[in-house]
Design a protein around this motif. Structure first.
Motif: not given
Length: 156
Positions: A84, A118, A121, A126-129, A132
């Motif tokens: 990510g 990960n 923060t 990115t936390s975009d799945l 990731v």
């Protein structure tokens, strides 16, 4: 690394992560294997995963030593904060870091690497799945390619 009793390792035997066994700078080879082993053989810890012939030879020796104590290395660990990542240069460095593990896994006679989720923060990840997932799939494809080219067992 995770060390597992050799006899019971094929049936979900007892295992322990070497991270749980103390500080590598203070505890010697028997309780803390890889970093201490490299240091005892004259290599600084910052060269831990450099795929030099000397490091790979030491990794094979360590794998043999662990086996001689009736244990096996069931996985290498940890890869942290790998997926990510937004910055292309940092992402390439992470890909390189993952790829460097593969020859060591083979030398340790293990097929598994542990990857921590990960937990960064900051704005650099990115936390975009989908992103990731793409990264994790790429790491898996890299392991498959390495295994196929090497002819060894499939790395996970």
């Amino acid at each position: 690394m995770v060390l597992t009793d050799w006899a019971s390792s094929k049936t979900n035997g007892f295992g322990i992560a070497t991270l749980s066994l103390g500080n590598w700078r203070e505890h010697r080879l028997e309780p803390r294997c890889w970093a201490a082993y490299l240091e005892e053989n004259g290599l600084p810890g910052d060269q831990l995963w450099e795929t030099t012939p000397q490091n790979l030879c030491l990794a094979r020796q360590l794998g043999d030593l662990v086996k001689s104590m009736g244990m096996r290395i069931t996985c290498t660990q940890p890869l942290r904060q790998i997926e990510g990542v937004k910055d292309p240069a940092e992402r390439r460095a992470n890909i390189s870091l993952v790829a460097k593990r593969f020859p060591f896994m083979q030398a340790f006679d293990t097929d598994l690497v542990f990857m921590c989720a990960n937990i960064r923060t900051d704005s650099g990840v990115t936390s975009d799945l989908k992103t990731v997932g793409r990264d994790l799939a790429e790491f898996g494809d890299m392991a498959t390619s390495f295994s196929n080219a090497d002819g060894g067992r499939m790395l996970r």
